[in-house]
Write a protein that holds these residues in place. Sequence first.
Motif, short mmCIF file in Angstrom:
data_model
loop_
_atom_site.label_atom_id
_atom_site.label_comp_id
_atom_site.label_asym_id
_atom_site.label_seq_id
_atom_site.Cartn_x
_atom_site.Cartn_y
_atom_site.Cartn_z
N UNK A 141 0.95 -1.22 0.03
CA UNK A 141 0.10 -0.05 -0.01
C UNK A 141 0.70 1.32 0.00
N UNK A 142 1.62 1.22 0.84
CA UNK A 142 2.54 2.76 0.88
C UNK A 142 3.19 3.17 -0.34
N UNK A 143 3.92 2.21 -1.11
CA UNK A 143 4.77 2.60 -2.04
C UNK A 143 3.72 3.11 -2.95
N UNK A 144 2.57 2.46 -3.31
CA UNK A 144 1.73 2.90 -4.25
C UNK A 144 1.02 4.25 -4.01
N UNK A 145 0.66 4.67 -2.90
CA UNK A 145 0.07 5.80 -2.25
C UNK A 145 1.11 6.78 -2.54
N UNK A 146 2.20 6.56 -2.00
CA UNK A 146 3.39 7.68 -2.15
C UNK A 146 3.54 7.99 -3.62
N UNK A 147 3.89 7.07 -4.23
CA UNK A 147 4.19 7.12 -5.81
C UNK A 147 3.07 7.97 -6.72
N UNK A 148 1.88 7.65 -6.18
CA UNK A 148 0.78 8.46 -7.05
C UNK A 148 0.62 9.68 -6.78
N UNK A 149 1.02 10.24 -5.76
CA UNK A 149 1.11 11.50 -5.33
C UNK A 149 2.54 12.29 -5.77
N UNK A 150 3.45 11.52 -5.63
CA UNK A 150 4.64 11.86 -6.06
C UNK A 150 4.79 12.26 -7.67
N UNK A 151 4.20 11.20 -8.23
CA UNK A 151 4.35 11.25 -9.80
C UNK A 151 3.33 12.07 -10.66
N UNK A 152 2.30 12.48 -9.88
CA UNK A 152 1.18 13.50 -10.39
C UNK A 152 1.72 14.79 -10.35
N UNK A 153 2.42 15.05 -9.27
CA UNK A 153 2.81 16.58 -8.82
C UNK A 153 4.05 17.16 -9.72
N UNK A 154 3.99 18.45 -9.70
CA UNK A 154 5.05 19.08 -10.47
C UNK A 154 6.38 19.01 -9.61
N UNK A 155 7.60 18.92 -10.54
CA UNK A 155 8.82 18.53 -9.75
C UNK A 155 9.10 19.51 -8.39
N UNK A 156 8.78 20.71 -8.48
CA UNK A 156 9.07 21.64 -7.36
C UNK A 156 8.09 21.64 -6.29
N UNK A 157 7.02 20.70 -6.37
CA UNK A 157 6.18 20.35 -5.23
C UNK A 157 5.85 18.65 -4.79
N UNK A 158 6.72 18.08 -5.09
CA UNK A 158 6.52 16.58 -5.09
C UNK A 158 6.98 16.25 -3.41
N UNK A 159 7.72 17.10 -2.82
CA UNK A 159 7.74 17.00 -1.17
C UNK A 159 6.47 17.21 -0.74
N UNK A 160 5.99 18.12 -0.83
CA UNK A 160 4.49 18.86 -0.40
C UNK A 160 3.69 17.83 -0.73
N UNK A 161 3.41 17.37 -1.94
CA UNK A 161 2.35 16.40 -2.55
C UNK A 161 2.41 15.11 -1.95
N UNK A 162 3.53 14.19 -1.90
CA UNK A 162 3.78 13.19 -1.29
C UNK A 162 3.61 12.98 0.15
#
Length: 451
Positions: A141-162
Amino acid sequence: MNVSAPDAARSTVNQKRELRRVLLSSYLGSAIEYYDFLLYVAAASLVFGDLFFSNMPPVVATLASLSTLAVGYLSRPLGAVIFGHYGDKIGRKSILVITLLIMGVSTALIGLLPTSNQVGALAPILLVLLRFIQGISVGGEWGGAALMAFEHAPEDRRGFASSFAQAGGPTGTMLAAAVLGLFALLPKDQFMTWGWRIPFLLSAVLVAIGLWVRLRISESPLFVEEQRKQVASGAKAAIPLMQVLRQPRALILVFIALLSPFLFNSLLNSFGLTFAKSNGLELSSVLAIQAAGGFACVVFQIVSGALSDRFGRTAVMTFGMVAGVLFTYPFLLLTSSGEFGKVLLAFVVMNAVAISPMYGPMAAYLSEQFRTGSRYTGASLGYQAASTVGGGFGPMLLATLIAAANGMGWGYILAFTVAIGVLSALAMWVLGRSRSAAAAATLESIGVGSS
């Protein structure tokens, strides 16, 4: 064909709307998974010893109950390998739906288990089996939830999104503690007979909500692009696990770097609960304190994720490790007081200044260490391997240290947390230097920055 300004504006609006849906999905899904997983932690720390190990002396029953926590953690790397493989092969979204269903069913079944007074040794066997299945589910579960947020977000907002996927963890903790604490207000005989079961059975309702949200989001755009490139090249894709293991340096360093966060999380959310209860606090008070600490963690993890976009993941996470080391002794001192206000202060501060800076940027930090084609596998395996050692065996080790002879238990805990904190910070520094050197070499090879 040129895209008109209104069409471009609509596309931007749609992307932002989709990102919000993905963040909500990651947050809610993680919250539900960790509600299930950490409900078990709280119950094992506080009530399962009496229910499933009643034929043992109280101290031995508590240790046996806590040892079942390790079973769930031991199976998490297995879940990471299984679901990470398919998450890298067939997509993040479908795996998230599967893991949520598995977790919900296994948790609800725990709420239906007979106790050892009813079926003897069969009760703890069934408990351990369902805990094992829980671990496999949360491992994927954890990897999928984290990656969906990370990979949908702009590069400069990935920390916030994930960080929203990360914030789901303390939300689940807060919800589990609040619900279990509410039923703990029942007369003790009613709570021990049926009251503890209701929070586990409620998982079925939460899973239905989580599935409704997850089925409405789109697949990760980075995964879709990776699949397109593979089809265009005609090359046979390597097995994700093999891609990770061929260059194991990142996986090993990530594992070491995450030991400290998981150890400190064990100090709070498992050992700390038992320690506070053993020093005079009522069960309902301990759970209320855990819920308050979870709320602080939700807020400050998202803040920490945003700060990592500005100041870097390593800087923010190292700050949390240092804060955890410095606050371990005050935390133990306040928790041993048996006074509600002091214990509440200890949990809130530790969550805000130590746990949150370590966990908030963690999803983005891990995701950045692996390529898209093996990211689900690599990030999940690194995270779950560290959680198995630091989180699974941490509570038992800390309980052993505090019980050390000659009143030196606190000293042993302090020395141990300092050693692990320094080791983790060093691993993060080495990994950061390695990535910087690799990036510089890549730029030089393509003629950027050369004289």
